[in-house]
Design a protein around this motif. Sequence first.
Motif, mmCIF file in Angstrom:
data_model
loop_
_atom_site.group_PDB
_atom_site.id
_atom_site.type_symbol
_atom_site.label_atom_id
_atom_site.label_comp_id
_atom_site.label_asym_id
_atom_site.label_seq_id
_atom_site.Cartn_x
_atom_site.Cartn_y
_atom_site.Cartn_z
ATOM 1 N N ASP A 50 -2.274 -4.711 -7.159
ATOM 2 C CA ASP A 50 -1.817 -5.399 -8.625
ATOM 3 C C ASP A 50 -0.553 -5.504 -7.877
ATOM 4 O O ASP A 50 0.507 -4.913 -8.233
ATOM 5 C CB ASP A 50 -1.439 -3.463 -9.304
ATOM 6 C CG ASP A 50 -0.822 -3.607 -11.290
ATOM 7 O OD1 ASP A 50 -0.847 -5.489 -11.293
ATOM 8 O OD2 ASP A 50 -0.984 -2.435 -10.760
ATOM 9 N N LEU A 51 -0.603 -7.124 -7.898
ATOM 10 C CA LEU A 51 0.474 -7.955 -7.740
ATOM 11 C C LEU A 51 1.774 -7.958 -8.443
ATOM 12 O O LEU A 51 2.409 -8.229 -8.358
ATOM 13 C CB LEU A 51 0.105 -9.398 -7.317
ATOM 14 C CG LEU A 51 -0.204 -9.355 -5.738
ATOM 15 C CD1 LEU A 51 -0.514 -10.990 -5.835
ATOM 16 C CD2 LEU A 51 0.735 -8.878 -4.739
ATOM 17 N N ILE B 32 -7.826 -8.784 -6.360
ATOM 18 C CA ILE B 32 -6.320 -9.308 -7.064
ATOM 19 C C ILE B 32 -5.874 -9.178 -8.524
ATOM 20 O O ILE B 32 -6.460 -10.257 -9.030
ATOM 21 C CB ILE B 32 -5.886 -10.503 -5.994
ATOM 22 C CG1 ILE B 32 -6.116 -10.078 -5.182
ATOM 23 C CG2 ILE B 32 -4.510 -10.446 -5.787
ATOM 24 C CD1 ILE B 32 -5.529 -10.848 -3.676
ATOM 25 N N LYS B 33 -4.918 -8.505 -9.266
ATOM 26 C CA LYS B 33 -4.375 -8.872 -10.427
ATOM 27 C C LYS B 33 -3.468 -9.238 -10.008
ATOM 28 O O LYS B 33 -1.993 -8.764 -9.397
ATOM 29 C CB LYS B 33 -4.132 -7.233 -10.800
ATOM 30 C CG LYS B 33 -4.495 -7.355 -12.301
ATOM 31 C CD LYS B 33 -4.019 -6.277 -12.979
ATOM 32 C CE LYS B 33 -3.173 -5.627 -14.094
ATOM 33 N NZ LYS B 33 -3.145 -4.576 -14.654
ATOM 34 N N ILE B 34 -2.448 -10.783 -10.715
ATOM 35 C CA ILE B 34 -1.628 -10.883 -11.178
ATOM 36 C C ILE B 34 -1.817 -11.920 -11.871
ATOM 37 O O ILE B 34 -3.288 -12.486 -12.081
ATOM 38 C CB ILE B 34 -1.517 -12.023 -9.733
ATOM 39 C CG1 ILE B 34 -0.806 -12.676 -9.494
ATOM 40 C CG2 ILE B 34 -2.731 -12.857 -9.097
ATOM 41 C CD1 ILE B 34 -0.243 -12.838 -8.444
ATOM 42 N N PRO B 35 -1.387 -12.711 -12.417
ATOM 43 C CA PRO B 35 -1.152 -13.510 -13.619
ATOM 44 C C PRO B 35 -1.291 -14.655 -13.988
ATOM 45 O O PRO B 35 -2.847 -15.247 -14.389
ATOM 46 C CB PRO B 35 -0.443 -13.691 -14.539
ATOM 47 C CG PRO B 35 0.887 -12.506 -14.017
ATOM 48 C CD PRO B 35 0.201 -12.190 -12.751
ATOM 49 N N LYS B 36 -1.214 -15.823 -12.274
ATOM 50 C CA LYS B 36 -1.388 -16.819 -12.425
ATOM 51 C C LYS B 36 -2.135 -16.749 -10.572
ATOM 52 O O LYS B 36 -1.209 -16.279 -9.952
ATOM 53 C CB LYS B 36 -0.701 -17.958 -12.435
ATOM 54 C CG LYS B 36 -0.228 -17.899 -13.835
ATOM 55 C CD LYS B 36 1.191 -19.041 -14.015
ATOM 56 C CE LYS B 36 1.297 -19.814 -15.621
ATOM 57 N NZ LYS B 36 2.680 -19.906 -15.362
ATOM 58 N N LYS C 70 0.496 -0.907 0.178
ATOM 59 C CA LYS C 70 0.471 0.380 -0.029
ATOM 60 C C LYS C 70 0.926 1.230 -0.372
ATOM 61 O O LYS C 70 0.557 1.987 -0.472
ATOM 62 C CB LYS C 70 -0.889 0.261 1.322
ATOM 63 C CG LYS C 70 -2.595 0.400 0.898
ATOM 64 C CD LYS C 70 -2.619 0.608 2.198
ATOM 65 C CE LYS C 70 -4.172 1.287 2.064
ATOM 66 N NZ LYS C 70 -5.100 1.435 3.225
ATOM 67 N N ALA C 71 1.724 1.013 0.876
ATOM 68 C CA ALA C 71 2.524 2.651 1.073
ATOM 69 C C ALA C 71 3.641 2.959 -0.743
ATOM 70 O O ALA C 71 3.325 3.116 -0.953
ATOM 71 C CB ALA C 71 3.441 1.693 1.914
ATOM 72 N N ASN C 72 3.872 1.385 -1.006
ATOM 73 C CA ASN C 72 5.088 1.773 -2.591
ATOM 74 C C ASN C 72 3.668 1.661 -3.798
ATOM 75 O O ASN C 72 4.586 1.690 -5.108
ATOM 76 C CB ASN C 72 5.266 0.543 -2.817
ATOM 77 C CG ASN C 72 6.621 0.073 -1.777
ATOM 78 O OD1 ASN C 72 7.081 1.270 -0.905
ATOM 79 N ND2 ASN C 72 6.746 -1.116 -1.153
ATOM 80 N N GLY C 73 2.680 1.814 -3.486
ATOM 81 C CA GLY C 73 1.478 2.518 -4.569
ATOM 82 C C GLY C 73 0.692 1.310 -5.674
ATOM 83 O O GLY C 73 0.271 1.717 -6.035
ATOM 84 N N TYR C 74 1.667 -0.050 -5.548
ATOM 85 C CA TYR C 74 0.302 -1.179 -5.515
ATOM 86 C C TYR C 74 -0.936 -1.226 -4.985
ATOM 87 O O TYR C 74 -1.169 -2.480 -5.602
ATOM 88 C CB TYR C 74 0.955 -2.299 -5.216
ATOM 89 C CG TYR C 74 3.084 -2.235 -6.377
ATOM 90 C CD1 TYR C 74 2.850 -1.899 -7.109
ATOM 91 C CD2 TYR C 74 3.990 -1.666 -5.140
ATOM 92 C CE1 TYR C 74 4.017 -1.770 -7.806
ATOM 93 C CE2 TYR C 74 5.462 -2.002 -5.248
ATOM 94 C CZ TYR C 74 5.480 -1.984 -6.868
ATOM 95 O OH TYR C 74 7.132 -1.357 -7.595
ATOM 96 N N VAL C 75 -1.585 -0.946 -4.447
ATOM 97 C CA VAL C 75 -2.601 -0.802 -3.780
ATOM 98 C C VAL C 75 -3.477 0.273 -4.162
ATOM 99 O O VAL C 75 -3.405 1.500 -3.247
ATOM 100 C CB VAL C 75 -3.158 -1.424 -2.497
ATOM 101 C CG1 VAL C 75 -4.747 -1.454 -1.988
ATOM 102 C CG2 VAL C 75 -2.565 -2.394 -1.642
ATOM 103 N N GLU C 76 -4.452 0.948 -5.101
ATOM 104 C CA GLU C 76 -5.354 1.681 -5.503
ATOM 105 C C GLU C 76 -6.865 1.900 -6.015
ATOM 106 O O GLU C 76 -6.541 0.544 -6.709
ATOM 107 C CB GLU C 76 -4.466 2.772 -6.304
ATOM 108 C CG GLU C 76 -3.201 3.167 -6.031
ATOM 109 C CD GLU C 76 -3.443 3.794 -7.770
ATOM 110 O OE1 GLU C 76 -3.377 3.701 -8.558
ATOM 111 O OE2 GLU C 76 -1.682 3.749 -7.965
#
Length: 135
Positions: free
Chosen positions: A91-92, A112-116, A80-86
């Motif tokens: 966005d994994l 949750i956004k992840i390829p697999k 969240k602090a690094n900006g991957y949660v919006e």
Amino acid sequence: MVRTKTKKLRGGHYGRGMKSGRGKGKRGGSGMAGLGGHRKIWLILHDKEHFGVHGFTSHSMTYENPITLNQLNDRYEELKANGYVEKGIIDLESAGYTKLLGSGNFEVKCKIKIPKATEKTIKKLSNYGITIEND
């Protein structure tokens, strides 16, 4: 040509004897022959890693960077602090992860956004109302 005894005793022929200097005779083998024996010094000086196992590079394997639900739970605040949660979407994929594994628990309501993702993970998260976006 007949070689007389006198000519024999006088020496000559560059240390090869009478006929070994002609053609391909008395070379000690061709190519890399003799590296374990009479060409050992050359080997030590010029090609130290000639013998032995040196590994290989597999061109068929793809690199996967997995994350478990336990790790996701522990690293949620960091993500969240690094900006991957919006806006409720984690966005994994852009965080560098390629697969979501099902060991542990994660109960934050989001997408949750992840390829697999494994089947176990999808079942677990659907019980909590969390969806997974696969590409």
